[in-house]
Design an enzyme around this catalytic site. Sequence first.
Site, short mmCIF file in Angstrom:
data_model
loop_
_atom_site.label_atom_id
_atom_site.label_comp_id
_atom_site.label_asym_id
_atom_site.label_seq_id
_atom_site.Cartn_x
_atom_site.Cartn_y
_atom_site.Cartn_z
N CYS A 56 1.12 -4.27 1.04
CA CYS A 56 1.40 -5.70 1.61
C CYS A 56 3.02 -5.85 2.14
CB CYS A 56 0.83 -6.64 0.73
SG CYS A 56 1.35 -8.60 1.45
N ASP A 86 -2.30 -1.78 -1.30
CA ASP A 86 -3.75 -2.00 -0.66
C ASP A 86 -4.60 -0.85 -0.58
OD1 ASP A 86 -3.57 -4.89 -0.07
OD2 ASP A 86 -2.19 -4.52 1.45
N VAL A 126 -8.32 16.12 16.65
CA VAL A 126 -7.40 15.94 15.36
C VAL A 126 -7.63 17.02 14.30
CG1 VAL A 126 -8.39 13.93 14.40
CG2 VAL A 126 -6.22 14.32 13.95
N HIS A 141 -3.74 -5.30 6.95
CA HIS A 141 -4.95 -4.56 7.47
C HIS A 141 -5.31 -4.43 8.88
CE1 HIS A 141 -5.40 -4.63 3.24
NE2 HIS A 141 -6.18 -5.51 2.96
N GLU A 142 -4.97 -5.50 9.56
CA GLU A 142 -5.53 -5.63 10.87
C GLU A 142 -4.46 -4.64 11.82
OE1 GLU A 142 -5.14 -7.99 9.00
OE2 GLU A 142 -6.79 -9.63 9.14
#
Lengths: 165, 119
Positions: free
Chosen positions: A58, A65, A80, A99-100
């Site tokens: 965070c 997280d 990839v 997170h976003e």
Amino acid sequence: MDEQEYKTKRANEVTQLGSAQTQYKYEYAPQVLETFENVHPEMDYWVTLNADEFTSLCPKTNQPDFGTLIINYIPNIKMVESKSLKLYLFSFINSGEFHEDVVNKIGKDLVKLMEPKYLEIIGQFYPRGNISIHPTFSYANEDEKYKEIEKYRFLNRNLNPQRVG
Amino acid sequence: MQLEKVKIHIDTKVQYLSHELLFLAQSGQPYRGTIYVNFTSIGETFNLQDFKKYITSLRDTTLNAEDIAYAIFHTINASIDTKELGVVVDLTARGGIQQRICFGTEFNVINKANIFQVR
């Protein structure tokens, strides 16, 4: 391409897979990402990569997280390489990211790397304060077919909400 | 790390679990897993905020996988007095091999999903 040519081509394309001296990065490291050539570019096909051990911090509290990232894409010329993806994702271990933001950041890095026909990333993060956050990134190239796919998947996401708890 | 003591009733059966264990292998590669802690109280447990900080502190700790259960056991045992303390750590697979590491008194783990976590 015969079998030997194919093996030589694949061996020369990537450096980290099979390396006995893997260097783990503990700071954001997009430079570790590697690609190999899609030898079936005339085909449209899905590739799904599941990363169940993603972790970052965070940015406000520095608390860890955790989450699962589901990466779906339709390759164009570049794909990839999965070990380099593992190292890249692990490099977020000390990064402070909402997170976003992190889902979009990874999405943009992979688009820049591969220039895929279509790519989406769904982040399923562990709950914090009883709330789990599931951002979705999506990208389509300029081809109308892939724009349609992106639009369809965007409009139809979670029409049947996932059961939680 | 010392965990703060918290008074509770004697003979309470306590089991904690966390799906958020991360520590480093000798190679630098991360290990991920689930921790289970089980004991019977003799009048105390530990502060869970301290325990969360302790688990988080393992993120930059290098250990052999087989030593992780002992490391956690030792930290708890050095902080509070218990009866029948046991620690189980389930690690996620590496190279196709899964590991369960146990230290202390054996017990049956109760596996609970993270609340609200979509599986």
